[in-house]
Enzyme design. Structure first.
Site, PDB file in Angstrom:
ATOM      1  N   GLY A 183       0.815  -1.213   0.000  1.00 33.14           N
ATOM      2  CA  GLY A 183       0.000   0.000   0.000  1.00 33.14           C
ATOM      3  C   GLY A 183       0.844   1.256   0.000  1.00 33.14           C
ATOM      4  N   ASP A 184       1.952   1.239   0.756  1.00 34.97           N
ATOM      5  CA  ASP A 184       2.871   2.382   0.766  1.00 34.97           C
ATOM      6  C   ASP A 184       3.487   2.592  -0.612  1.00 34.97           C
ATOM      7  OD1 ASP A 184       2.911   3.129   3.685  1.00 34.97           O
ATOM      8  OD2 ASP A 184       3.535   1.045   3.842  1.00 34.97           O
ATOM      9  N   ARG A 185       3.800   1.465  -1.298  1.00 35.96           N
ATOM     10  CA  ARG A 185       4.391   1.597  -2.633  1.00 35.96           C
ATOM     11  C   ARG A 185       3.396   2.186  -3.617  1.00 35.96           C
ATOM     12  NH1 ARG A 185       7.475   3.839  -5.367  1.00 35.96           N
ATOM     13  NH2 ARG A 185       8.473   2.919  -7.179  1.00 35.96           N
TER      14      ARG A 185
END
Length: 454
Positions: free
Chosen positions: A252-254
């Protein structure tokens, strides 16, 4: 672009404790994990900022850091990766520790109660948020994104704001360009079930956002904006092989960091989401957040005079696990480095079996290798993930493996275990075959052809 890409949010210390689990506890039916090695990396907004720096040239992280060992460790991990603008933290740095055996998570332990102090902001923070060309908010519910003055500045900015929400955090500021929950988070925020498209539309209205992209794992993302709802699938070339069980930590961060970086570079929303879906898929295929970790301390003291066979014997005498992998490694590229990093996580020492120059010529033709065996060995030994190197003359490493007897033999995920000529000898020695994801787009042969046609 007049200003940087600013990442705002809570930074955590992520810890992976890798080991092996070959038996159950006698007091309860739970696995006993024999700890091998510990890895550290920034989590939360720290991970998002490091990932954004892969795609954008000017990244600044606004986060709260504690005056403790965890905060100091995070500062060291972030140094040289992104510019850091630190806010005060009250309490202990949050640490999330995953206990893993053979690459699979067994349990996660959470420590720390740290929260950002909601005091007056330094003028540097105000200036950064006012001058940013794009802003990514990584809200992990620890107070940075809920700081009243920060929320005011985020609501006032004309820069595109990408908001990656968390169930423990607050709602995005009205007017955010894009909000990026996953499908599970979207259902919780909406308070009722629905398809990803329905949830995206509902949340877009509730949050007064320009758009909402609900990520749906290996299926890509569903985007809702003023012109309707549409799905962006994962490209075939970026998919994880079906035979590999991926680690999705940090996906999700990526996605959010790639979207923000694309908007920072001037892409439109559809192009930014398409780029982010592919970036997130390749990130997972390359090992996800674990590939960004650093060892807490070396597991094996390197001794220049120690051969691979001697090292294997020593590790076994200590009750450790020997991992081996092999190949030509002619012109080392990121695909090789990722495979070696994954392989090292599976045990207590990694021994690389390398084809000799004559062996490479038989396999690849008279023009290979480009790099001599002596230099290939020197480069491999310089890698943190490699503990020893063994050179063999045969076309296959069968005879080396018969002597080495690794507990784990690692190959790229594009192989099938039954196709490996060395599979039988590995199993005869009590070992197993492990297939790890390969990084698409990297090939020594392709690199040589590109240079030759240059």
């Amino acid at each position: 672009m007049s200003g940087p890409l600013v990442v705002v949010g809570d930074t955590l210390l992520d810890i992976d404790v890798d080991g092996s689990a070959d038996r159950l506890c006698p007091e309860a039916p739970v696995p006993v994990v024999d700890v091998g090695r510990e890895w550290h990396r920034p989590g939360g907004a720290g991970l998002a900022a490091r990932l954004a720096a892969r795609s954008a040239t000017d990244v600044v992280l606004v986060t709260a850091l504690g005056d403790d060992e965890g905060g100091a460790r995070l500062t060291r991990l972030l140094a040289g990766e992104v510019e850091l603008c630190a806010l005060p933290l009250e309490g202990e740095t949050v640490r999330k520790t995953r206990i893993r055996a053979a690459g699979q998570s067994v349990v996660r332990l959470d420590h720390g109660d740290g929260r950002a102090v909601h005091g007056p902001l330094d003028e540097r923070v105000v200036s950064l948020l006012r001058s940013a060309s794009a802003i990514l908010v990584a809200d992990y519910g620890r107070g940075v994104a809920s700081h009243p003055r920060i929320r005011e500045l985020l609501a006032e900015t004309s820069a595109p704001v990408v908001w990656d929400p968390h169930p423990r955090g607050g709602p995005p500021v009205p007017g955010a360009a894009l909000v990026t929950p996953n499908d599970g988070e979207a259902a919780k925020f909406a308070g009722e079930p629905g398809t990803p498209g329905e949830l995206a539309e509902r949340l877009r209205a509730e949050w007064s956002a320009g758009a909402v992209a609900v990520t749906v794992g290996s299926r890509g993302a569903v985007l809702a904006d003023g012109s309707g709802t549409r799905t962006t699938p994962v490209p075939n070339g970026a998919r994880v092989p079906a035979s590999v069980r991926p680690d999705t930590c940090g996906a999700g961060d990526r996605f959010a960091s790639a979207v923000a970086a694309a908007l920072f570079e001037g892409a439109d929303l559809d192009a930014a989401v398409t780029s982010a879906v592919e970036s997130a898929a390749r990130f997972v295929a390359a090992g996800a957040a674990t590939a960004l970790s650093e060892p807490a301390e070396p597991a094996v003291a390197r001794e220049p005079g120690l051969s691979g066979f001697e090292l294997a014997d020593r590790i076994r005498r200590r009750g450790g696990r020997v991992v081996a992998t092999g190949g030509c490694f002619d012109i080392l590229h990121p695909g090789h480095v990722t495979l070696l990093r994954h392989a090292r996580e599976l045990g207590d020492a990694l021994i690389v079996c390398v084809n000799s120059d004559e062996s490479v010529r038989r396999l690849k033709g008279p023009g290979r290798p480009v790099v001599t065996a002596a230099d290939r060995v020197r480069v491999l030994r310089a890698l943190e993930s490699v503990d020893a190197v063994v050179v063999f003359d045969e076309s296959s490493p069968v005879e080396v493996l018969r002597t080495l007897r690794p507990d784990v033999w690692v190959k790229g995920g594009d192989y099938a275990g039954a196709d490996l000529p060395e599979a039988e000898v590995v199993r005869e020695g009590g070992g197993r075959i492990a297939l790890v994801p390969t990084v698409e787009g990297y090939s020594t042969t392709r690199l040589i052809e590109t240079v030759s046609n240059g």
